[in-house]
Enzyme design. Structure first.
Site, PDB file in Angstrom:
ATOM      1  N   HIS A 152      14.929   6.249  13.827  1.00  0.00           N
ATOM      2  CA  HIS A 152      14.066   7.433  13.954  1.00  0.00           C
ATOM      3  C   HIS A 152      13.903   8.091  12.589  1.00  0.00           C
ATOM      4  O   HIS A 152      14.756   7.937  11.705  1.00  0.00           O
ATOM      5  CB  HIS A 152      14.623   8.412  14.985  1.00  0.00           C
ATOM      6  CG  HIS A 152      15.813   9.196  14.514  1.00  0.00           C
ATOM      7  ND1 HIS A 152      15.700  10.399  13.873  1.00  0.00           N
ATOM      8  CD2 HIS A 152      17.148   8.925  14.579  1.00  0.00           C
ATOM      9  CE1 HIS A 152      16.907  10.842  13.568  1.00  0.00           C
ATOM     10  NE2 HIS A 152      17.804   9.960  13.982  1.00  0.00           N
ATOM     11  N   CYS A 153      12.776   8.792  12.415  1.00  0.00           N
ATOM     12  CA  CYS A 153      12.615   9.591  11.206  1.00  0.00           C
ATOM     13  C   CYS A 153      12.658  11.047  11.640  1.00  0.00           C
ATOM     14  O   CYS A 153      13.187  11.345  12.711  1.00  0.00           O
ATOM     15  CB  CYS A 153      11.324   9.227  10.481  1.00  0.00           C
ATOM     16  SG  CYS A 153       9.857   9.541  11.451  1.00  0.00           S
ATOM     17  N   LEU A 154      12.076  11.929  10.846  1.00  0.00           N
ATOM     18  CA  LEU A 154      12.162  13.353  11.140  1.00  0.00           C
ATOM     19  C   LEU A 154      11.577  13.715  12.505  1.00  0.00           C
ATOM     20  O   LEU A 154      12.108  14.540  13.233  1.00  0.00           O
ATOM     21  CB  LEU A 154      11.402  14.110  10.039  1.00  0.00           C
ATOM     22  CG  LEU A 154      11.765  15.567   9.870  1.00  0.00           C
ATOM     23  CD1 LEU A 154      13.206  15.697   9.427  1.00  0.00           C
ATOM     24  CD2 LEU A 154      10.830  16.198   8.850  1.00  0.00           C
TER      25      LEU A 154
END
Ligand SMILES: OC[C@H]1O[C@H](O[C@H]2O[C@H](CO)[C@@H](O)[C@H](O)[C@H]2O)[C@H](O)[C@@H](O)[C@@H]1O
Length: 485
Positions: A27-29
């Site tokens: 996942h990213c932000l």
């Protein structure tokens, strides 16, 4: 009521084709990033209808589910627990995703990955150049005079800012050399050395190449005479990116090849020097001159489109830039901008980029204006501010794409503004902050027309978005919900 993350994850799994369809997850932000075995198994309509999901799309071989800052970690943690998948980094997922790309997509991704890390240096240069433009332009603040003419005491400050502004451009091959060798798996320090070699002060400055090649004012091209057998141009590549891109790739290959063959105890003695000498000779003798010519042809092609079909070019770019940002491939345009700046004297692409970003911000601002509840309002205002400062992802993913019509309104504004500034030949000498401060990084004589373009990029998406929202309200006869559907 607290959210049931277990149920949310089970629903996500169901609509992405089950646990067995997921190869990797990170996942990213704001987004869950999945590498899927078969993207056709996704039921996107059902997936997007899940409570926390704000949208989903496939890009660069990765299936991305937009969830939002803060919440995405909770979903991810639960996903790992439910599926037993191993935690993966963004880099792992990107690598896996890249394997699914076709050669053109892969090339675009490589360019994007190389230019994104050097963006802060280039933007700093663009902003400083903008400040210098404002101080040095005649007639901008005082009739027929620049601030420098009126206040000669500013000269020292102007020179200093100018030097700082130029640094990233003069030594651009070193910056690209670092980033490109990193991407290609070579030693970054050797990449920097290779970049610096291409702009060494002993070489004729690249900016003087045209004059020397044409023999203007008795100027001549200097040559290296290698044992009377080879003669190659003793010329630098200031501000150029193609020579160092190819040189960095070859350097990484040569270094990798040698490392596999030279015994560990001798590597430091043999590998770096051999790599630098082989690549250095190739870079100055072949890669540099050949890519200079290729760069000239490519630039002429792009400039040709701009000259002959400006409206079509602006229409396509104005409409496609924001969708390209969604895929994350947009940073490759930094390469095109830099090439245009060095060979065309300015870029017409970056001003359109800045207006596209402003248009996304304005659509989000309109949603702030019409949004009913506090949460939506605060999300839209933060997203608009961020886009006006050059970062559009919060506006696109958090607001405009969620409701779709603001996104289309933004594209319309972006196209209208792009056509306007293209017809008015707006150029930038550098890449600055692609938002409201962009005007200072435009050639001073083009600033008035660019400002009109900015007004278009603000007004069109804002008014269109408000108009559609009001229309929906009228139809639905209730506050809030219709606007936010
Ligand atoms: O190309 C130069 C611009 O690069 C950045 O903006 C681009 O990347 C952002 C982050 O992915 C994206 O939000 C934006 O839409 C793109 O234009 C930078 O933030 C800009 O200031 C710069 O002009």
């Amino acid at each position: 009521m607290p959210k049931d993350y277990n149920q949310i994850v089970l629903s996500i799994l169901e609509f992405v084709g089950g646990r067995d369809n997921i190869k990797q997850a990170a996942h990213c932000l704001t987004r869950l990033r999945l590498v899927l075995k078969d993207e056709s198994q996704v039921n996107q309509a059902q997936l997007d209808a899940i409570e926390v999901v704000k949208g989903s799309f496939a890009a660069a071989g990765i299936f991305q589910i937009v969830i939002g800052a803060g919440e995405v970690e909770k979903v991810y943690r639960q996903l790992l627990q439910v599926t037993g998948l191993k935690q993966a980094t963004l880099a792992d997922v990107k690598e896996e995703g890249a394997a699914k790309l076709n050669p053109v997509q892969r090339l675009v991704k490589i360019l994007s990955d190389i230019f994104m890390p050097i963006l802060p240096a280039i933007i700093t240069a663009g902003l400083l150049m903008g400040i210098n433009n404002l101080i040095g332009s005649k007639g901008l603040f005082i009739d027929g005079k620049s601030l420098l003419d009126a206040y000669p005491g500013l000269q020292g400050t102007w020179d200093l800012i100018n030097m700082m502004a130029n640094t990233s451009f003069v030594f651009l091959p070193a910056l690209v050399g670092w980033s490109a060798t990193k991407k290609f798996g070579g030693s970054e320090i050797l990449g920097i050395v290779m970049g610096l070699l291409l702009v060494h002060p002993d070489l004729l400055n690249g900016w003087a190449y045209g004059k020397a090649a044409a023999g203007i004012g008795g100027a001549k091209l200097p040559y290296f005479n290698i044992l009377g057998v080879f003669h190659f141009e003793k010329v630098g590549y200031q501000g150029q990116i193609l020579p160092i891109l190819i040189a960095a790739y070859i350097l990484s290959q040569v270094e990798g090849w040698l490392k596999k063959r030279v015994p560990a105890a001798l590597q430091l003695l043999i590998v770096p020097i051999t790599t630098i000498v082989i690549t250095g000779v190739l870079a100055l003798g072949i890669i540099g001159p050949v890519t200079r010519s290729i760069g000239t042809v490519l630039t002429s092609g792009i400039v040709g489109i701009y000259e002959h079909v400006p409206v079509l070019g602006a229409l396509i770019f104005g409409a496609l830039y924001a969708p390209l940002v969604i895929t994350g491939m947009h940073h490759m345009f930094i390469a095109v901008d830099l090439q245009l700046i060095v060979q065309n004297g300015g870029t017409f692409i970056w001003p359109m980029i800045a207006l596209s970003n402003i248009a996304q911000g304005s659509a989000a601002l309109a949603m702030f204006w019409v949004a009913g509840n506090g949460k939506e309002k605060s999300m839209a205002s933060t997203a608009a501010l961020s886009a006006y400062a050059g970062i559009t992802e919060p506006a696109m993913f958090g607001v405009n794409l969620r409701y779709r019509y603001p996104f289309y309104a933004a594209l319309t504004g972006s196209v209208a503004a792009a056509i306007f500034i293209t017809l008015n030949r707006v150029l930038a000498p550098a890449i600055g902050v692609g938002g409201l401060p962009a005007f200072i990084s435009i050639f001073p004589q083009n600033i008035p027309m660019f400002l009109v373009g900015m007004v278009i990029a603000v007004a069109v998406p804002f008014l269109l978005t408000v108009a559609v929202a009001k229309h929906r309200l009228l139809k639905a006869g209730k506050q809030g919900a219709a606007v936010m559907e």
